[in-house]
Design an enzyme around this catalytic site. Sequence first.
Site, PDB file in Angstrom:
ATOM      1  CG  HIS E  19      -1.952  -1.078   1.343  1.00 36.27           C
ATOM      2  ND1 HIS E  19      -2.095  -1.876   2.483  1.00 36.27           N
ATOM      3  CD2 HIS E  19      -2.799  -1.352   0.511  1.00 36.27           C
ATOM      4  CE1 HIS E  19      -2.894  -2.795   2.031  1.00 36.27           C
ATOM      5  NE2 HIS E  19      -3.609  -2.395   0.894  1.00 36.27           N
ATOM      6  CE  LYS E  43     -14.632  -5.506   2.634  1.00 38.05           C
ATOM      7  NZ  LYS E  43     -13.257  -5.064   1.853  1.00 38.05           N
ATOM      8  NE  ARG E  92      -2.841  -7.566  -4.966  1.00 42.80           N
ATOM      9  CZ  ARG E  92      -3.511  -7.672  -3.693  1.00 42.80           C
ATOM     10  NH1 ARG E  92      -3.072  -7.337  -2.646  1.00 42.80           N
ATOM     11  NH2 ARG E  92      -5.015  -8.251  -3.786  1.00 42.80           N
ATOM     12  CB  SER E 130      -4.893  -6.842   4.239  1.00 44.45           C
ATOM     13  OG  SER E 130      -4.359  -5.761   3.739  1.00 44.45           O
TER      14      SER E 130
END
Lengths: 162, 162, 162, 162, 162, 162
Positions: E19, E43, E92, E130
């Site tokens: 990040h 979440k 990505r 993450s």
Amino acid sequence: MKNRIAVYPGTFDPVSNGHLDLMKRGLEIFDKLIVAVALNPDKNPLFTIDERVGFIKEAVKNWTNIEVEFFDDLLIEYAKRKKADVIVKGLRAVSDFEYELQMSLMNRRLDSHIETVFMMPSEEYSFLSSRILKEVALLHGDIRGMVPPGVAEGLERKFKGL
Amino acid sequence: MKNRIAVYPGTFDPVSNGHLDLMKRGLEIFDKLIVAVALNPDKNPLFTIDERVGFIKEAVKNWTNIEVEFFDDLLIEYAKRKKADVIVKGLRAVSDFEYELQMSLMNRRLDSHIETVFMMPSEEYSFLSSRILKEVALLHGDIRGMVPPGVAEGLERKFKGL
Amino acid sequence: MKNRIAVYPGTFDPVSNGHLDLMKRGLEIFDKLIVAVALNPDKNPLFTIDERVGFIKEAVKNWTNIEVEFFDDLLIEYAKRKKADVIVKGLRAVSDFEYELQMSLMNRRLDSHIETVFMMPSEEYSFLSSRILKEVALLHGDIRGMVPPGVAEGLERKFKGL
Amino acid sequence: MKNRIAVYPGTFDPVSNGHLDLMKRGLEIFDKLIVAVALNPDKNPLFTIDERVGFIKEAVKNWTNIEVEFFDDLLIEYAKRKKADVIVKGLRAVSDFEYELQMSLMNRRLDSHIETVFMMPSEEYSFLSSRILKEVALLHGDIRGMVPPGVAEGLERKFKGL
Amino acid sequence: MKNRIAVYPGTFDPVSNGHLDLMKRGLEIFDKLIVAVALNPDKNPLFTIDERVGFIKEAVKNWTNIEVEFFDDLLIEYAKRKKADVIVKGLRAVSDFEYELQMSLMNRRLDSHIETVFMMPSEEYSFLSSRILKEVALLHGDIRGMVPPGVAEGLERKFKGL
Amino acid sequence: MKNRIAVYPGTFDPVSNGHLDLMKRGLEIFDKLIVAVALNPDKNPLFTIDERVGFIKEAVKNWTNIEVEFFDDLLIEYAKRKKADVIVKGLRAVSDFEYELQMSLMNRRLDSHIETVFMMPSEEYSFLSSRILKEVALLHGDIRGMVPPGVAEGLERKFKGL
């Protein structure tokens, strides 16, 4: 009740058992299936348009409600001329999927009355692409069980002595 | 001529204009379309099964040859019970495609007589997923034009005061 | 000549015939295969760790050079402790591929001496994921031929009366 | 203990540091690695088969348990002739993955005793494809650090004056 | 000349060196970068919103033209309120790509004046998600070099004794 | 405040309304946009480099802060010579994405100061690729609304009588 005519287009260079499997599935759903062999001179096909049409005609000669012919104009124009309601395409892999999705959106833009539907061949044919078939046959690999007998002979003839 | 019955299954939590677009396309091809709302208690849906069925019934109330109901058994068993010939699924993205492909091979294994066909919604709805819709509605984004009016009200009611 | 030990990790909730197919393929290449069942309490598995290990042990009880056990630490630490040279993973679909690729680059960063190799199950199992299996079994679909007999019974027992 | 022979096939037009990285990883796992350079006359390679084999031989001249040669028959026949147990392939991207998956299912059909295993190059080479390398070298981009020194010179010689 | 403000939104649970790499790249192009940490209570994040904002503020404390804050409304409303011209997202993997593409089409529909641009982190961070980071840290894997020092300590504290 | 120059490279054989849509989006963000038409003699383009540049110049003749020219060296060298800060690329599909990602990592390796950013065309152009456009135009399909008027005429002229 609707009388549903479906067009199944392709280069079929050459037809494989995966293509035949899809034709059978299409016939289960639609009233008539027209296998439409694209001329595609710029793709430099291995077999002539007559050979490609011939292989399919031979393989489906005992089937009903199926028609095999070539076309050399825009698929969507051809389908309209044949009064087709649906274009049938096979999906095996993600890379197929993206090109076919773009192509079918283009076709929808050109004529909004003909829908494209996607069907899957049996998983035992999921690895069969005409490109890989030809690579294997060129090097004399055993492709029986992957193509109808006439195509196996045709490939052998083409690649003999190479 | 065949009388073709298609089942269009989903959670429809809630139904979007993309789903309705696909229903219209399915009705163009098949003689009857059964929208089958899956109970899916483990997915913890936002709307109850009655709400989800209700939203769709309201949206298609002037259409013909369409039926909306819920089911809570195996899709393939349900389809057989309804004498369906075909399962219709929408495809938007590669990630949809892979899961749907696995699911349809599983269904083919469970009953080889019912085919799955894939259709594409209009590209103007290609970005519409129920998940993203709910994320936007939760934060009071303007989702009119993406869902039928009844659903817009339903979402507003659900998320008021949050 | 090297004595090659491979670890085949997974949640195996429950083991399927696709997993067993991959184990056989791994044993063809490596001298010893260790099936390593991850505890994964946060994934909320359907079967306990003892049940999951038990199903595999029962299915491979007549095989040689195979070991089945659970692990609850970092895969790469576990593999080092077992003196493994290789981690074996199955690849079916593009979505598998991306997560596995990230995970194996992470493992390489954590220990550069243990390589990950990817193998493919037979295409007849390409549609089999544990997630889809459980969805079908929950609704009493017939999953024989997709899992070993002990797992079929276990699933039936779990979902009886639901 | 098994004596494991692996074949690593490719066009290697030309070999890159990503390929060499994969060879090193293959040698960590298998007892012997045979780098098999495909003749591929129809792909119209930039370098001759002798040049392509020569670049690799030069780059690995101090390594052990590695053999470099060309082949012009079916990969699976070649692998059988070399008594190989395994075919090794590199995976970088999703598009690689789909073609390789189809090819390895085809190879499995042609001979069920030879498995294909996939390995990943270091992420610092993940962007290196022979196609992109040649595009860059043609326009005199600096490709040192991406290919062995002999290849850098070879590319320079080829594209001088263009 | 335009004064370009970009918003870089995310859950950042926790922030990684990938990040931070993207933030640096964003600052090279835009005049001001606002790192916008989404509250995302549904979440179920590992770190509180204050911790997540704090980790980033600490990591960029010597940078200029950067602002870090949380937001809890619709991203596009937040971006408008901050007079941003652009939303920056990292890409990505293919699976990222599809969701982000849908989300950015949704955002374009909600406000057609704010564009989304995608940038790539350095390939050395391409495997860093993450989710994988937390899986590794939970099992006490060594994640230094992948996250800023404050995050490494925070993860250790969270998972001590587990 | 920075003066931001962006290069938007491509073969543009021929330019489509999807490309023009992306140019407009690029101009919203950057101070100046240079449309850079690649010579690409090896791709065997349908239109000459002068025709391709001419079509774009005609289509954007009333726009400001835009420049159109051809280049025949390495993109990254060209961008440096034009003092560009950014390379802009369009993303439609997963297959685009992978090649572009590899290419932009290569460019970053060749010059770490120029970033690549990806933007999305409007979804109404998501199906438009130059390849599909030419396939349709060759067969006299109606491509108005998909390309600027000059290109429609150019395609008609090229394919008349075929």
